[in-house]
Design a protein around this motif. Structure first.
Motif, PDB file in Angstrom:
ATOM      1  N   ALA A 203      63.524  43.785  39.492  1.00 22.06           N
ATOM      2  CA  ALA A 203      62.326  44.613  39.372  1.00 22.06           C
ATOM      3  C   ALA A 203      61.043  43.807  39.474  1.00 22.06           C
ATOM      4  O   ALA A 203      59.993  44.340  39.824  1.00 22.06           O
ATOM      5  N   MET A 204      61.134  42.507  39.171  1.00 12.96           N
ATOM      6  CA  MET A 204      59.956  41.639  39.206  1.00 12.96           C
ATOM      7  C   MET A 204      60.362  40.303  39.814  1.00 12.96           C
ATOM      8  O   MET A 204      61.056  39.503  39.191  1.00 12.96           O
ATOM      9  N   GLY A 205      59.936  40.079  41.028  1.00 17.52           N
ATOM     10  CA  GLY A 205      60.362  38.889  41.759  1.00 17.52           C
ATOM     11  C   GLY A 205      59.970  37.581  41.108  1.00 17.52           C
ATOM     12  O   GLY A 205      60.591  36.548  41.341  1.00 17.52           O
ATOM     13  N   THR A 206      58.934  37.595  40.275  1.00 11.23           N
ATOM     14  CA  THR A 206      58.474  36.365  39.615  1.00 11.23           C
ATOM     15  C   THR A 206      59.088  36.175  38.226  1.00 11.23           C
ATOM     16  O   THR A 206      58.701  35.262  37.498  1.00 11.23           O
ATOM     17  N   ALA A 207      60.036  37.032  37.850  1.00 13.29           N
ATOM     18  CA  ALA A 207      60.575  36.999  36.483  1.00 13.29           C
ATOM     19  C   ALA A 207      61.159  35.641  36.116  1.00 13.29           C
ATOM     20  O   ALA A 207      60.953  35.134  35.008  1.00 13.29           O
ATOM     21  N   GLY A 208      61.902  35.037  37.053  1.00  8.95           N
ATOM     22  CA  GLY A 208      62.487  33.735  36.766  1.00  8.95           C
ATOM     23  C   GLY A 208      61.430  32.666  36.580  1.00  8.95           C
ATOM     24  O   GLY A 208      61.444  31.920  35.595  1.00  8.95           O
ATOM     25  N   LEU A 209      60.489  32.602  37.503  1.00  8.54           N
ATOM     26  CA  LEU A 209      59.418  31.608  37.408  1.00  8.54           C
ATOM     27  C   LEU A 209      58.596  31.798  36.133  1.00  8.54           C
ATOM     28  O   LEU A 209      58.206  30.832  35.478  1.00  8.54           O
ATOM     29  N   GLN A 210      58.365  33.050  35.780  1.00  9.46           N
ATOM     30  CA  GLN A 210      57.596  33.338  34.569  1.00  9.46           C
ATOM     31  C   GLN A 210      58.279  32.764  33.331  1.00  9.46           C
ATOM     32  O   GLN A 210      57.644  32.100  32.509  1.00  9.46           O
ATOM     33  N   VAL A 211      59.559  33.040  33.200  1.00 10.99           N
ATOM     34  CA  VAL A 211      60.231  32.621  31.968  1.00 10.99           C
ATOM     35  C   VAL A 211      60.373  31.104  31.914  1.00 10.99           C
ATOM     36  O   VAL A 211      60.250  30.500  30.843  1.00 10.99           O
ATOM     37  N   PHE A 212      60.581  30.450  33.057  1.00 10.11           N
ATOM     38  CA  PHE A 212      60.680  28.985  33.046  1.00 10.11           C
ATOM     39  C   PHE A 212      59.347  28.360  32.600  1.00 10.11           C
ATOM     40  O   PHE A 212      59.326  27.436  31.786  1.00 10.11           O
ATOM     41  N   THR A 213      58.256  28.886  33.136  1.00  8.98           N
ATOM     42  CA  THR A 213      56.932  28.379  32.752  1.00  8.98           C
ATOM     43  C   THR A 213      56.658  28.637  31.274  1.00  8.98           C
ATOM     44  O   THR A 213      56.143  27.772  30.552  1.00  8.98           O
ATOM     45  N   LEU A 214      57.022  29.819  30.817  1.00 14.18           N
ATOM     46  CA  LEU A 214      56.777  30.201  29.436  1.00 14.18           C
ATOM     47  C   LEU A 214      57.603  29.349  28.467  1.00 14.18           C
ATOM     48  O   LEU A 214      57.096  28.903  27.429  1.00 14.18           O
ATOM     49  N   VAL A 215      58.855  29.097  28.812  1.00 13.58           N
ATOM     50  CA  VAL A 215      59.710  28.271  27.953  1.00 13.58           C
ATOM     51  C   VAL A 215      59.143  26.858  27.830  1.00 13.58           C
ATOM     52  O   VAL A 215      59.134  26.264  26.740  1.00 13.58           O
ATOM     53  N   ARG A 216      58.656  26.314  28.944  1.00 15.66           N
ATOM     54  CA  ARG A 216      58.045  24.970  28.887  1.00 15.66           C
ATOM     55  C   ARG A 216      56.843  24.966  27.938  1.00 15.66           C
ATOM     56  O   ARG A 216      56.667  24.044  27.139  1.00 15.66           O
ATOM     57  N   ARG A 217      56.011  25.989  28.021  1.00 14.53           N
ATOM     58  CA  ARG A 217      54.837  26.066  27.137  1.00 14.53           C
ATOM     59  C   ARG A 217      55.250  26.189  25.678  1.00 14.53           C
ATOM     60  O   ARG A 217      54.654  25.565  24.786  1.00 14.53           O
ATOM     61  N   LEU A 218      56.258  27.000  25.420  1.00 17.13           N
ATOM     62  CA  LEU A 218      56.729  27.193  24.046  1.00 17.13           C
ATOM     63  C   LEU A 218      57.250  25.886  23.463  1.00 17.13           C
ATOM     64  O   LEU A 218      57.027  25.572  22.295  1.00 17.13           O
ATOM     65  N   ARG A 219      57.912  25.113  24.307  1.00 13.22           N
ATOM     66  CA  ARG A 219      58.424  23.822  23.852  1.00 13.22           C
ATOM     67  C   ARG A 219      57.292  22.814  23.651  1.00 13.22           C
ATOM     68  O   ARG A 219      57.210  22.152  22.607  1.00 13.22           O
ATOM     69  N   GLU A 220      56.440  22.705  24.642  1.00 16.11           N
ATOM     70  CA  GLU A 220      55.414  21.652  24.614  1.00 16.11           C
ATOM     71  C   GLU A 220      54.254  21.965  23.681  1.00 16.11           C
ATOM     72  O   GLU A 220      53.734  21.069  23.006  1.00 16.11           O
ATOM     73  N   GLU A 221      53.831  23.232  23.606  1.00 15.50           N
ATOM     74  CA  GLU A 221      52.641  23.580  22.822  1.00 15.50           C
ATOM     75  C   GLU A 221      52.950  24.058  21.405  1.00 15.50           C
ATOM     76  O   GLU A 221      52.172  23.800  20.485  1.00 15.50           O
ATOM     77  N   LEU A 222      54.085  24.740  21.235  1.00 11.54           N
ATOM     78  CA  LEU A 222      54.432  25.246  19.905  1.00 11.54           C
ATOM     79  C   LEU A 222      55.582  24.476  19.271  1.00 11.54           C
ATOM     80  O   LEU A 222      55.790  24.568  18.059  1.00 11.54           O
ATOM     81  N   GLY A 223      56.338  23.741  20.081  1.00 13.53           N
ATOM     82  CA  GLY A 223      57.444  22.950  19.549  1.00 13.53           C
ATOM     83  C   GLY A 223      58.573  23.778  18.966  1.00 13.53           C
ATOM     84  O   GLY A 223      59.229  23.367  17.997  1.00 13.53           O
ATOM     85  N   VAL A 224      58.833  24.953  19.555  1.00 14.93           N
ATOM     86  CA  VAL A 224      59.856  25.845  19.011  1.00 14.93           C
ATOM     87  C   VAL A 224      61.069  25.917  19.934  1.00 14.93           C
ATOM     88  O   VAL A 224      60.970  25.708  21.145  1.00 14.93           O
ATOM     89  N   ASN A 225      62.204  26.225  19.341  1.00  9.18           N
ATOM     90  CA  ASN A 225      63.391  26.530  20.120  1.00  9.18           C
ATOM     91  C   ASN A 225      63.267  27.931  20.701  1.00  9.18           C
ATOM     92  O   ASN A 225      62.460  28.749  20.233  1.00  9.18           O
ATOM     93  N   THR A 226      64.077  28.211  21.719  1.00  7.29           N
ATOM     94  CA  THR A 226      63.966  29.487  22.425  1.00  7.29           C
ATOM     95  C   THR A 226      65.340  30.096  22.678  1.00  7.29           C
ATOM     96  O   THR A 226      66.365  29.406  22.696  1.00  7.29           O
ATOM     97  N   THR A 227      65.337  31.400  22.891  1.00 12.47           N
ATOM     98  CA  THR A 227      66.558  32.123  23.215  1.00 12.47           C
ATOM     99  C   THR A 227      66.192  33.281  24.134  1.00 12.47           C
ATOM    100  O   THR A 227      65.014  33.519  24.430  1.00 12.47           O
ATOM    101  N   CYS A 228      67.187  34.013  24.597  1.00 10.57           N
ATOM    102  CA  CYS A 228      66.929  35.189  25.433  1.00 10.57           C
ATOM    103  C   CYS A 228      68.211  35.996  25.547  1.00 10.57           C
ATOM    104  O   CYS A 228      69.301  35.511  25.248  1.00 10.57           O
ATOM    105  N   GLY A 229      68.054  37.244  25.986  1.00 14.99           N
ATOM    106  CA  GLY A 229      69.204  38.032  26.404  1.00 14.99           C
ATOM    107  C   GLY A 229      69.487  37.645  27.846  1.00 14.99           C
ATOM    108  O   GLY A 229      68.821  38.126  28.766  1.00 14.99           O
ATOM    109  N   ALA A 230      70.450  36.741  28.042  1.00 13.00           N
ATOM    110  CA  ALA A 230      70.623  36.096  29.353  1.00 13.00           C
ATOM    111  C   ALA A 230      70.895  37.078  30.484  1.00 13.00           C
ATOM    112  O   ALA A 230      70.424  36.890  31.610  1.00 13.00           O
TER     113      ALA A 230
END
Length: 359
Positions: A203-230
């Motif tokens: 439904a959203m062609g950029t969905a993969g790129l979005q989540v990869f970028t977001l996960v990097r930010r969450l790790r680097e800026e907030l220092g948190v672990n992440t999860t998802c409904g794969a």
């Protein structure tokens, strides 16, 4: 280094950037599973126990326990059963007790009903993961006190009172808000596991790129672990396993440290076997008398009649190995080497030789 600790009475699962990927088994969930829902309404937990055992055998290191059942028959007799606030607290306690009878795997307590979350926390042995809190004000005020009271980690979902945004910057801002509000309750960032919300790629062609970028930010800026409904990434597409198998290692490479997913390949049933036999015979291929169903599955590449780890687990284990989160490849070897094969020492010797060359 961020470490999220999830414990049962006897086992510990560690989620972290330098740890093997944490697989949270999703099968104990009546949503969309009519047979399981009916069994739970009848008080039958046989399938729940079997699902718990199968997921751990396939590689799950945490088991998600979801109590979102709909008891239609009981609802007709007693209108209280139309209210999840009535159904889920009791069911959650029962589910956790039954699962703990057959496995000591750490648990993830999954419900939108605060009473179910608290009943689950009271019933669970050890230090479970709580699923979940969102950025909605009411939810923050209900769930964060429970997280603090029981000293447990929590999944933080990146949506708030405005809903789910397609803008990854907005989802990051919601995650940051939750981390900051948790800190007000004395909850450290390492006990917040952010779900950045994976959108369907169909439904959203950029969905993969979005989540990869977001996960990097969450790790680097907030220092948190992440999860998802794969499996959300492949929703509505053909060959979903192919998409999932690519997505998981890429998400791991971006910094994702866990996923809520099905680690088990669904066994081939009698109907599919009969259809395959018919196709084979129609092609003029003679199946020898006495050939068992499992051999047919293996020879013709249609899976297995037995419960086993799915292809997604293979992709995760390969990624763990490639990122040096599988000591000497021991887990990869254990799960992929044919039971009757020889030459184990030689294979390991080759890896030791490679390590010497790098040194």
């Amino acid at each position: 280094m961020t470490r999220t600790i999830i414990e049962s009475k006897t086992k510990t699962a560690v989620m972290g950037f330098d740890q093997p990927f944490t697989v949270i088994g999703e099968r104990i969930n009546p949503t969309g599973r009519k047979i399981l829902n009916a069994e739970l309404e009848a008080g039958d937990f046989t399938r729940v126990k079997a699902d718990a055992i199968a997921q751990v055998a396939a590689g799950a290191t945490v088991l998600d326990i979801n109590s979102g059942a709909v008891f239609s028959n009981k609802m007709a007799e007693d209108p209280r059963y139309a209210d999840n606030n009535f159904v889920e607290p009791t069911l959650m306690r029962q589910l956790i007790e039954k699962v703990q009878e057959v496995t000591d795997c750490p648990l993830c307590i999954d419900s939108s009903v605060p009473g179910a979350l608290e009943n689950g926390l009271a019933a669970a042995e050890g230090r479970p993961l709580l699923n979940s809190v969102t950025g909605e004000e009411e939810r923050l005020e209900l769930v964060l006190p429970l997280v603090k009271k029981y000293n447990v980690p929590v999944v933080a979902i990146s949506n708030d009172d405005t809903g789910i945004s397609e803008d990854p910057d907005v989802r990051f801002a919601v995650a940051k808000k939750i981390v900051e509000r948790a800190a007000d309750f004395g909850i450290p960032a390492h006990d917040i596991v952010v779900d950045p919300l994976v959108m369907p790629i169909g439904a959203m062609g950029t969905a993969g790129l979005q989540v990869f970028t977001l996960v990097r930010r969450l790790r680097e800026e907030l220092g948190v672990n992440t999860t998802c409904g794969a499996s959300n990434i492949s929703f509505g597409l053909p060959n979903r396993h192919g998409i999932n198998n690519a997505f998981l290692p890429m998400a791991m490479g971006a910094g994702m440290t866990s996923a809520i997913m099905n680690p088990v390949a669904i066994p081939v049933g009698p109907k599919k076997l009969a259809e395959k036999r018919a196709k084979i015979e129609a092609a003029g291929i003679v199946i020898p008398d006495g050939m068992d169903d499992e051999t047919i599955c293996r020879l013709f590449g249609i899976g297995s009649t037995k419960s086993r780890a799915g292809k997604e687990m293979e992709a995760i284990r390969a990624a763990n190995f490639l990122t040096n989160n599988d000591d000497s490849g021991s887990e990869w070897i254990r799960t992929n080497k044919p039971p009757s094969a020889d030459g184990e020492a030689g294979g390991r010797g080759g890896r030791r030789g490679s390590r010497r060359r790098r040194a």
